[in-house]
Design a protein around this motif. Structure first.
Motif, mmCIF file in Angstrom:
data_model
loop_
_atom_site.group_PDB
_atom_site.id
_atom_site.type_symbol
_atom_site.label_atom_id
_atom_site.label_comp_id
_atom_site.label_asym_id
_atom_site.label_seq_id
_atom_site.Cartn_x
_atom_site.Cartn_y
_atom_site.Cartn_z
ATOM 1 N N SER A 246 14.072 6.862 27.200
ATOM 2 C CA SER A 246 12.659 6.803 27.599
ATOM 3 C C SER A 246 11.763 7.341 26.492
ATOM 4 N N MET A 247 12.216 8.389 25.813
ATOM 5 C CA MET A 247 11.438 8.938 24.697
ATOM 6 C C MET A 247 11.231 7.878 23.624
ATOM 7 N N PHE A 248 12.297 7.132 23.349
ATOM 8 C CA PHE A 248 12.230 6.125 22.301
ATOM 9 C C PHE A 248 11.170 5.076 22.612
ATOM 10 N N GLN A 249 11.001 4.758 23.892
ATOM 11 C CA GLN A 249 10.023 3.745 24.293
ATOM 12 C C GLN A 249 8.580 4.217 24.096
ATOM 13 N N SER A 250 8.379 5.546 24.012
ATOM 14 C CA SER A 250 7.001 6.064 23.966
ATOM 15 C C SER A 250 6.578 6.590 22.591
ATOM 16 N N VAL A 251 7.421 6.423 21.573
ATOM 17 C CA VAL A 251 7.067 6.925 20.236
ATOM 18 C C VAL A 251 6.649 5.785 19.325
ATOM 19 N N LYS A 252 5.964 6.135 18.273
ATOM 20 C CA LYS A 252 5.616 5.158 17.231
ATOM 21 C C LYS A 252 6.737 5.175 16.199
ATOM 22 N N ARG A 253 7.339 4.043 15.956
ATOM 23 C CA ARG A 253 8.453 3.976 15.000
ATOM 24 C C ARG A 253 7.977 4.313 13.601
ATOM 25 N N LEU B 121 10.934 12.512 15.903
ATOM 26 C CA LEU B 121 12.180 12.457 16.662
ATOM 27 C C LEU B 121 13.153 11.510 15.976
ATOM 28 N N VAL B 122 14.419 11.866 16.007
ATOM 29 C CA VAL B 122 15.464 11.010 15.440
ATOM 30 C C VAL B 122 16.399 10.596 16.577
ATOM 31 N N PHE B 123 16.725 9.303 16.609
ATOM 32 C CA PHE B 123 17.509 8.731 17.704
ATOM 33 C C PHE B 123 18.822 8.164 17.170
ATOM 34 N N PHE B 124 19.841 8.238 18.012
ATOM 35 C CA PHE B 124 21.179 7.810 17.611
ATOM 36 C C PHE B 124 21.781 6.888 18.671
ATOM 37 N N ARG B 125 22.596 5.926 18.198
ATOM 38 C CA ARG B 125 23.376 5.082 19.095
ATOM 39 C C ARG B 125 24.710 4.788 18.417
ATOM 40 N N ARG B 126 25.669 4.337 19.178
ATOM 41 C CA ARG B 126 27.032 4.191 18.650
ATOM 42 C C ARG B 126 27.332 2.817 18.069
ATOM 43 N N GLY B 127 26.334 2.034 17.818
ATOM 44 C CA GLY B 127 26.559 0.723 17.212
ATOM 45 C C GLY B 127 25.523 -0.270 17.676
ATOM 46 N N PRO B 128 25.447 -1.431 17.010
ATOM 47 C CA PRO B 128 24.470 -2.470 17.377
ATOM 48 C C PRO B 128 24.601 -2.860 18.845
ATOM 49 N N GLY B 129 23.461 -2.921 19.507
ATOM 50 C CA GLY B 129 23.457 -3.321 20.908
ATOM 51 C C GLY B 129 23.782 -2.197 21.876
ATOM 52 N N GLN B 130 24.216 -1.065 21.357
ATOM 53 C CA GLN B 130 24.548 0.065 22.225
ATOM 54 C C GLN B 130 23.274 0.845 22.577
ATOM 55 N N PRO B 131 23.268 1.503 23.731
ATOM 56 C CA PRO B 131 22.070 2.270 24.105
ATOM 57 C C PRO B 131 21.941 3.559 23.278
ATOM 58 N N TYR C 222 13.362 16.102 13.813
ATOM 59 C CA TYR C 222 13.493 16.156 12.360
ATOM 60 C C TYR C 222 12.776 17.383 11.814
ATOM 61 N N LEU C 223 13.426 18.068 10.863
ATOM 62 C CA LEU C 223 12.851 19.254 10.239
ATOM 63 C C LEU C 223 12.379 18.950 8.819
#
Length: 199
Positions: free
Chosen positions: A126-133, A144-154, A161-162
């Motif tokens: 949900s955070m990812f949907q509300s931030v400016k990339r 904010l930094v976001f992670f997923r386990r591969g293409p197409g994964q949530p 980020y510091l």
């Protein structure tokens, strides 16, 4: 001979002066360094940070930079840095967001609420949907930094980020800590960065 006596007296006076300056005032000498350190930083950690002096501001950046392991440019938000530091070492606890234990999104929501007064969505997706990339090369402190386990994964993980490629997050294997985006695991799973609109 007269000169030698004067030199001896001067040396003795210097030695006595040194001893008196170094002698503890009481038997509580063990607490003296702690007291000195507390007084040195007492002005830095108060909630009243309207107009810090240049000296205290400089000392604050030095302290936060050293404690978080980053090189600061002295333009970063000290309230954010202090809040992140206050949460360091908090254990990981899924679904929680307190100092007794927090998951990654719980940590991020609490830091943003405490540092900026901003209420973020509770889940990393949900955070990812509300931030400016923002591009990875354009990241700034507080993004904010976001992670997923591969293409197409949530998206499954989020951090703050510091600087110097480092970010603060609550990891399942150690709680709130600072990690590097260059570590193989985070480099492989990094998905995107986003910026929250902060007034």
């Amino acid at each position: 001979m007269k000169n030698i006596s004067l030199y001896c007296l001067a040396a003795a006076a210097m030695a006595l002066s040194f001893l008196f300056e170094q002698a503890p005032a009481s038997d509580t000498s063990a607490s003296a360094p702690v007291t000195a350190e507390a007084s040195l930083f007492s002005g830095l950690f108060s909630d009243d940070e309207e107009k810090p002096t240049a000296a205290s501001d400089s000392a604050a950046y030095d302290y936060y930079g050293q404690a978080l392991g980053v090189h600061l440019e002295r333009t970063e938000n000290t309230t954010l840095l202090r809040t992140v530091l206050d949460w360091m070492g908090t254990p990981y606890r899924y679904g929680s967001n307190s100092k007794k234990g927090t998951d990654c999104s719980g940590f991020v929501t609490r830091v943003f609420k405490e540092a900026y007064g901003i209420t973020l969505q509770r889940s990393s997706r949900s955070m990812f949907q509300s931030v400016k990339r923002v591009a990875k090369t354009e990241m700034e402190t507080g993004d904010l930094v976001f992670f997923r386990r591969g293409p197409g994964q949530p998206i499954y993980h989020v951090g703050i980020y510091l600087k110097d490629g480092k970010f603060a997050h609550s990891a399942t294997n150690g709680g709130v800590m600072v990690s590097s985006l260059t570590q193989a695991y985070y480099q492989r799973n990094f998905y995107a960065a986003g910026r929250v609109a902060v007034n």
